[in-house]
Design an enzyme around this catalytic site. Structure first.
Site, mmCIF file in Angstrom:
data_model
loop_
_atom_site.group_PDB
_atom_site.id
_atom_site.type_symbol
_atom_site.label_atom_id
_atom_site.label_comp_id
_atom_site.label_asym_id
_atom_site.label_seq_id
_atom_site.Cartn_x
_atom_site.Cartn_y
_atom_site.Cartn_z
ATOM 1 C CG ASN A 13 -1.839 1.104 1.367
ATOM 2 O OD1 ASN A 13 -1.749 2.074 0.612
ATOM 3 N ND2 ASN A 13 -2.760 1.005 2.320
ATOM 4 N NE ARG A 65 -4.027 14.413 0.254
ATOM 5 C CZ ARG A 65 -4.479 13.169 0.193
ATOM 6 N NH1 ARG A 65 -5.519 12.876 -0.549
ATOM 7 N NH2 ARG A 65 -3.883 12.206 0.875
#
Ligand code: ADP
Length: 397
Positions: free
Chosen positions: A9, A242
């Site tokens: 991942n 973000r």
């Protein structure tokens, strides 16, 4: 000798990994860990299933600037020397973008690899790292069975309206659409819902995946019908670094009036905004919760306010709400954030049980709540492990 599946991942600065028995990944990982700080000073940790640390900082000799590919090779070397004599028979990868072509996991061959490379322009900050791990495994073990599992795949069931931007049709036809991400996490939770909700599992459910990256998914009959992330993983909720949903006019202003370049704007929106940008202290929710600085408190308040507002939009898409599930680092661990979000949801009939919430119990809504509120830990690696096994030669279709 045990046959194993290694799951990767890979994120922008980390690689999480887990080693599963190939005969039954559902039996649980044999070991798992993370390489973090990629590109600066890589840190390596491996744990056994009980959480005991098996290895820490095994990468001293490596170049601090080593990339995902090189570190993947180092991980494979470490496993060869320390996995207790297991045999690696497959690798499964989280791949962020499957575009419109891939709605489910796929065996990686040279043709698929070319198609995944083409999708890099849709996720330039993530897809190359995912593919670097695939290439490194091919180099280390040519011909090993490798499978790509997509973050976007789970959302391909969404109705067309949920996928469309109000842009000229030509752009939508070219693939400028709302794709959605965190699909592997949503797939895992969707699989867990019947155990917790019974028949309500197939009702109107919102999953809040609140980690460093954060999004929410609205599900009906355990299929995605809407989500907060769009064309990229920038949209929607406030995240660690973000910005989440932003008036596109801000981007034009940064470019025109502040004369910022593409790279500077990208850095600002992906790395310097969110909790970090608002607090000026950290992207880490736990650090902010422990801080007495007012800007830390404001960053948390904004995170929760925006989460409640985005949830309201998903409830409109679902035309109601039967259950809300919190997952990922913040969702699973922060009673404060869950409380603050749920406080704004009284109009939906949400009533939190404060004791259950503070104790991180599975059901945290009170008996009179119209909406069942749950905390369910996610497990993206298990979904990848199971999908990789399902696509191994000899498995029933
Ligand atoms: P990702 O996988 O996207 O990197 P995680 O799902 O691991 O992120 O979530 C990381 C976030 O979870 C961080 O902001 C971290 O502070 C937060 N977190 C973890 N434990 C706690 C806790 N006990 N209280 C508050 N926040 C927590």
């Amino acid at each position: 000798m045990t046959d194993t599946i290694l799951v990767f991942n890979a994120g922008s600065s980390s690689i999480k990994f887990a080693l599963f028995p190939a005969s039954d990944p559902g039996a649980g990982a044999l070991l798992g860990g993370k390489i973090s700080g990629i590109g600066r000073a890589p840190d390596f940790i491996v744990r056994d299933p009980t959480g005991r640390v098996l290895e820490e900082d095994g990468l001293e000799a490596i170049d601090p600037g080593a990339g995902h590919g090189e570190l993947t090779i180092r991980l494979l070397e470490w496993l060869r020397d320390n996995d207790g004599g297991t045999t690696l028979v497959a690798a499964g990868h989280r791949v962020v973008h499957g575009g419109r072509r891939f709605s489910g996991p796929v065996v990686i061959d040279p043709d698929v690899m070319d198609q995944l490379e083409e999708l890099t322009s849709l996720a330039p900050l993530h897809q190359p790292h995912n593919l670097a791990a695939v290439k490194a495994v091919s180099q280390w073990a040519p011909g090993l069975h490798q499978v790509a599992c997509f973050d976007t795949g789970f959302h391909r069931t969404q109705p067309r309206l949920a996928q469309l931007f109000a842009l000229p049709r030509k752009l939508s036809d070219e693939g400028i659409l709302r794709y959605g991400f965190h699909g592997l996490s949503y797939e895992y939770i969707a699989g867990q819902l019947p155990d917790h909700l019974g028949p309500r599992a197939d009702g109107r459910v919102v999953i809040a995946h609140l980690g460093n990256g954060a999004s929410m998914c609205a599900m009906k009959e355990r299929h995605s019908v809407a989500t907060t992330m769009g064309f990229t993983a920038l949209d929607g909720l406030v995240m660690g670094r973000r910005c989440g949903a932003l008036d596109p006019g801000v981007v034009l202003h940064l470019q025109q009036s502040l004369d910022m370049s593409h790279d500077e704007i990208q850095q600002l929106l992906y790395r310097e905004s969110g909790l970090l940008g608002v607090s000026g202290i950290s992207n880490n929710m736990q650090v902010l919760q422990e801080s007495s600085e007012p800007h830390a408190g404001e960053a948390i308040d904004l995170f929760c306010y925006r989460a409640a507002c985005e949830l309201g939009a998903l409830v409109a898409a679902l035309e109601g709400l039967d259950a809300l599930v919190f997952t990922a680092g913040i969702g699973e661990n922060s009673a404060k954030v869950r409380r603050q979000i749920c406080k704004r949801l009284g109009w939906l009939g949400v009533v939190l049980d404060d004791t259950a919430n503070n104790e991180n119990r599975t059901t945290i809504s009170g008996p009179h709540s119209k909406v069942q509120v749950l905390v369910i830990p996610t497990n993206e690696e298990l979904v990848i492990g199971q999908s990789t096994r399902a696509l191994m030669p000899g498995q029933p279709g």
